[in-house]
Design a protein around this motif. Structure first.
Motif, short mmCIF file in Angstrom:
data_model
loop_
_atom_site.label_atom_id
_atom_site.label_comp_id
_atom_site.label_asym_id
_atom_site.label_seq_id
_atom_site.Cartn_x
_atom_site.Cartn_y
_atom_site.Cartn_z
N VAL A 1 32.68 37.38 10.87
CA VAL A 1 33.30 38.23 10.17
C VAL A 1 32.89 38.10 8.66
O VAL A 1 32.35 37.06 8.25
N SER B 1 29.40 35.22 5.28
CA SER B 1 30.19 35.53 6.73
C SER B 1 30.69 34.18 7.01
O SER B 1 30.23 33.32 6.70
N ARG C 1 40.08 42.64 9.45
CA ARG C 1 38.66 41.70 9.53
C ARG C 1 37.70 42.60 9.24
O ARG C 1 37.39 43.42 9.77
N GLU D 1 33.74 42.80 11.78
CA GLU D 1 33.90 41.90 12.82
C GLU D 1 32.76 42.43 14.08
O GLU D 1 32.42 43.35 14.40
#
Length: 559
Positions: free
Chosen positions: A226, A233, A291, A294
């Protein structure tokens, strides 16, 4: 240098024609000198640091072989190595064809390290010079020290067929082309976390249950990332260095420690909104509503993250993991089947195990709880409370509301996407996973519920048990989906095995689950029983071995 000399020479020759000639001669000499300098200097080759000799640590003859018990960290002893492999990379520097060419040298080591006496179950983590290695980035083969292990193919290729030792009885690891530039161009000091179970317990384990059942991507063998910020990330299902994902690390270790394992029950969790059966809605939940980017988008039963139940929080973070995504459950079932189909020492088979935990809002008196087990869901008012709905028509009505009216025909199945259900009842949960299990290629077993004693003990105004009747109907509906080859049961709470004994002073005993166990669609009587692995006390070692422990084990304990 050529530029300076030719500038002067050009100026001298040009001066014959006056001042203008001297200027033109200087310019022409500078151009010619510059070209000569570039040819002589700029077009050369620059070699960066090159290893003059290989620094390989030696292993003294007669070094003791370590004996390991349990889980222990052990340093490796060099038992075989080749000359370092040299890799040369040549690049033109400066971005121009006339720029200098730079040669860079990298070195790789091929070597084997003896670890300890075999046979071990496996290696969990590896450190090089005190830093944990990411084992997904290096080529490492582990030999567990079996009496019949074969030679390593790299060692045999280097030493010759039939001339390579197999090091039988010794657990060892072979590193192939390990980059050593990060270790000062030498073989680093390597340590291993060794797993070597002692005793018989691990060898006798035939079945396990995989939990927690609540982890949005925890069952996914593939890494899920994510976005956490600009250019940043995070891998949310990889918290180890010794495998590609947490799932892979767990299953690899499970196979290593329990070689006789045959069955795995995969737990999947949804969430209830209330402890009152009539008000409880059952939905998939997530840890966070958003999120970013993703890599594998979370979705369960066609419900995306934005429309799922947000689990309760504690201390600023989720108090419980989210529901495993449907994609991760599909991937987990496929991985379990693949592990059992590759001729490994362990044959894994999967049981569809539908269980869920309840997030309960405070509803009444001491039954209020922030997190609660599903077994506490019951009527309102509950059994034993003033004005209880038990033994009234309201009990059946609340059970009907809890279960809902979902049918298998209400769902849509498209590849690995299962969506549908007309309400947020218990039937939708169970039928969803029945359809998922079938879409995943089928499972060997399926559990339609677990320890819902607060519901199975409720009676209506005719003295019947409405939730038991619902389970009987649900078993038939699931059997129609998964087929006769899948064994179906209900995992009753351990306190239910001897029937229901109402605490009303009547002395009655009701075998409330008998209609379920007698159903043609139920293949086994299922009881969850939590027994201790051992009831030994410290004093038992010295007081005559009351449990009949094996004499060899007793001597080892005393020694």
């Amino acid at each position: 240098m050529a530029t300076i000399l030719l500038q002067a020479a050009g100026a001298a020759l040009g001066s014959v024609f006056g001042t203008v000639g001297a200027v033109l001669g200087r310019a022409a000499g500078a151009l010619a000198g510059s070209a000569i300098d570039r040819a002589l200097i700029g077009g050369g080759t620059v070699s960066r640091a090159r290893l003059s000799d290989a620094r390989i640590p030696g292993a003294e003859e007669g070094t003791a072989i370590t004996r390991a018990y349990g889980t222990v960290r052990i340093g490796g002893t060099l038992i075989w190595a080749t000359r370092f492999e040299e890799e040369v990379r040549s690049e033109r520097q400066g971005g121009k064809a006339s720029g200098p060419r730079v040669e860079t040298f990298r070195y790789f080591a091929n070597f084997a390290l003896g670890i300890c006496e075999g046979e071990i179950a496996g290696i969990r983590r590896v450190w090089a010079d005190g830093r944990e290695l990411d084992l997904t980035t290096v080529e490492m083969r582990v030999y567990r020290g079996a009496d019949m292990q074969a030679p390593d193919p790299l060692i045999e290729a280097k030493q010759g067929t039939g001339k390579a030792p197999a090091f039988r009885g010794l657990a060892y690891a072979v590193f192939e082309r390990l980059p050593i530039d990060g270790f000062g161009n030498r073989i680093p000091v390597i340590q291993f976390e060794v797993l070597r179970p002692v005793g018989q317990l691990e060898k006798d384990i035939r079945a396990v249950t995989i939990i927690p059942g609540a982890s949005e991507h925890g069952y996914d063998p593939h890494v899920v990332t994510v976005k956490t910020g600009a250019g940043k990330s995070r891998r949310i299902n990889r918290n180890v260095f010794h495998a590609a994902s947490d799932w892979q690390a767990s299953l690899d270790e499970l196979q290593a420690l329990c070689p006789a394992l045959e069955r795995v029950a995969l737990v999947v969790s949804w969430f209830g909104t209330d402890l009152r059966a009539g008000d409880c809605r059952i939905m998939p939940g997530v840890e966070t509503a958003v999120r970013q980017n993703e890599s594998r988008v979370w979705s369960v039963n066609g419900i995306d993250r934005a429309h799922a139940l947000l689990v309760s929080s504690d201390g600023g973070g989720p108090a419980y993991g989210g529901t495993p995504s449907d994609a991760s459950v599909f991937a987990a079932i496929a991985d379990l089947k693949a592990r059992g189909a590759e001729g490994l020492s362990l044959s894994l088979r999967d049981d569809g195990y539908c269980r869920w935990q309840c997030f309960a809002e405070p509803v009444w008196r001491d039954r209020a709880a922030g997190l609660s087990m599903a077994g506490r869901i019951t009527s309102h008012p509950a059994i034993g409370e003033p004005g209880t709905a038990d033994r009234t028509a309201a009990a059946r009505s609340q059970i009907d509301d809890f279960c809902g009216t979902a049918e298998a025909a209400d769902f849509t199945v498209s590849g690995t996407i299962i969506s549908g259900g007309t309400d947020e009842g218990y039937r939708r949960l169970v039928l969803h996973y029945g359809l998922l299990a079938e879409a995943a290629g089928g499972v060997d077993g399926f559990i339609i519920g677990s320890e819902l004693r607060g519901l199975t003990q409720l009676r209506d105004d005719e003295g019947r048990f409405p939730f038991v009747e619902q389970l009987v109907a649900l078993a038939a509906d699931v059997k129609a989906v998964v087929g006769a080859g899948t064994k179906i049961t209900y995992a009753a709470d351990w306190s239910e095995y001897f029937g229901y004994h109402p605490a009303d002073g009547s002395g009655e005993v009701h075998y409330n689950l008998d209609p379920l166990w007698a159903s043609a669609d139920i293949d086994a009587v299922g009881i969850d029983n939590y027994m201790p692995v051992s009831d030994w006390r410290d004093g038992d070692l010295w007081n005559g071995n009351p449990d009949g422990c094996m004499a060899s084990m007793l001597r080892r304990c005393r020694g």
